[in-house]
Design a protein around this motif. Structure first.
Motif, PDB file in Angstrom:
ATOM      1  N   UNK A 174       0.877  -1.180   0.011  1.00  0.00           N
ATOM      2  CA  UNK A 174      -0.037   0.187  -0.156  1.00  0.00           C
ATOM      3  C   UNK A 174       0.781   1.395   0.061  1.00  0.00           C
ATOM      4  N   UNK A 175       2.164   1.322   0.011  1.00  0.00           N
ATOM      5  CA  UNK A 175       2.868   2.311  -0.061  1.00  0.00           C
ATOM      6  C   UNK A 175       4.112   2.253  -1.101  1.00  0.00           C
ATOM      7  N   UNK A 176       3.827   3.076  -2.117  1.00  0.00           N
ATOM      8  CA  UNK A 176       4.724   3.359  -3.414  1.00  0.00           C
ATOM      9  C   UNK A 176       6.084   3.645  -2.942  1.00  0.00           C
ATOM     10  N   UNK A 177       6.574   4.395  -1.969  1.00  0.00           N
ATOM     11  CA  UNK A 177       7.775   4.585  -1.360  1.00  0.00           C
ATOM     12  C   UNK A 177       8.521   3.360  -0.927  1.00  0.00           C
ATOM     13  N   UNK A 178       7.896   2.369  -0.464  1.00  0.00           N
ATOM     14  CA  UNK A 178       8.830   1.325  -0.023  1.00  0.00           C
ATOM     15  C   UNK A 178       8.971   0.383  -1.136  1.00  0.00           C
ATOM     16  N   UNK A 179      10.184  -0.131  -1.117  1.00  0.00           N
ATOM     17  CA  UNK A 179      10.750  -1.029  -1.826  1.00  0.00           C
ATOM     18  C   UNK A 179      11.341  -2.452  -1.038  1.00  0.00           C
ATOM     19  N   UNK A 180      11.689  -3.438  -1.458  1.00  0.00           N
ATOM     20  CA  UNK A 180      12.108  -4.550  -0.867  1.00  0.00           C
ATOM     21  C   UNK A 180      12.927  -5.605  -1.872  1.00  0.00           C
TER      22      UNK A 180
END
Length: 76
Positions: free
Chosen positions: A32-38
């Motif tokens: 739900x958060x476009x700023x997060x990546x993994x």
């Protein structure tokens, strides 16, 4: 987000992707958060908001908090 799970340990996959897993709420937050990546590295999941690593999740080891972030509150 798509995460390449080919190098992710099975313990972490269960904790992260299954609805009763201890990290499932983090998986939902990432979705739900476009700023997060993994990224999976060395069988662990490294999580980044805006390119700065904040958290490392492993299958059997305790999570490693790198930087304080609101996402870390989901570990409690």
């Amino acid at each position: 987000m798509t995460i390449d799970t080919t190098n992710m340990c099975s313990h972490l996959q269960k904790k992260f992707f299954e609805a009763d897993g201890v990290y499932f709420s983090i998986w939902q937050a990432i979705q739900n958060d476009e700023e997060l990546s993994a990224v999976v590295r060395s069988r662990q999941l490294h999580i980044y908001p805006n390119g700065k690593k904040i958290l490392v999740l492993a299958g059997k080891a305790q999570p490693k908090v790198i930087r304080e972030d609101k996402l870390n509150e989901l570990l409690k």
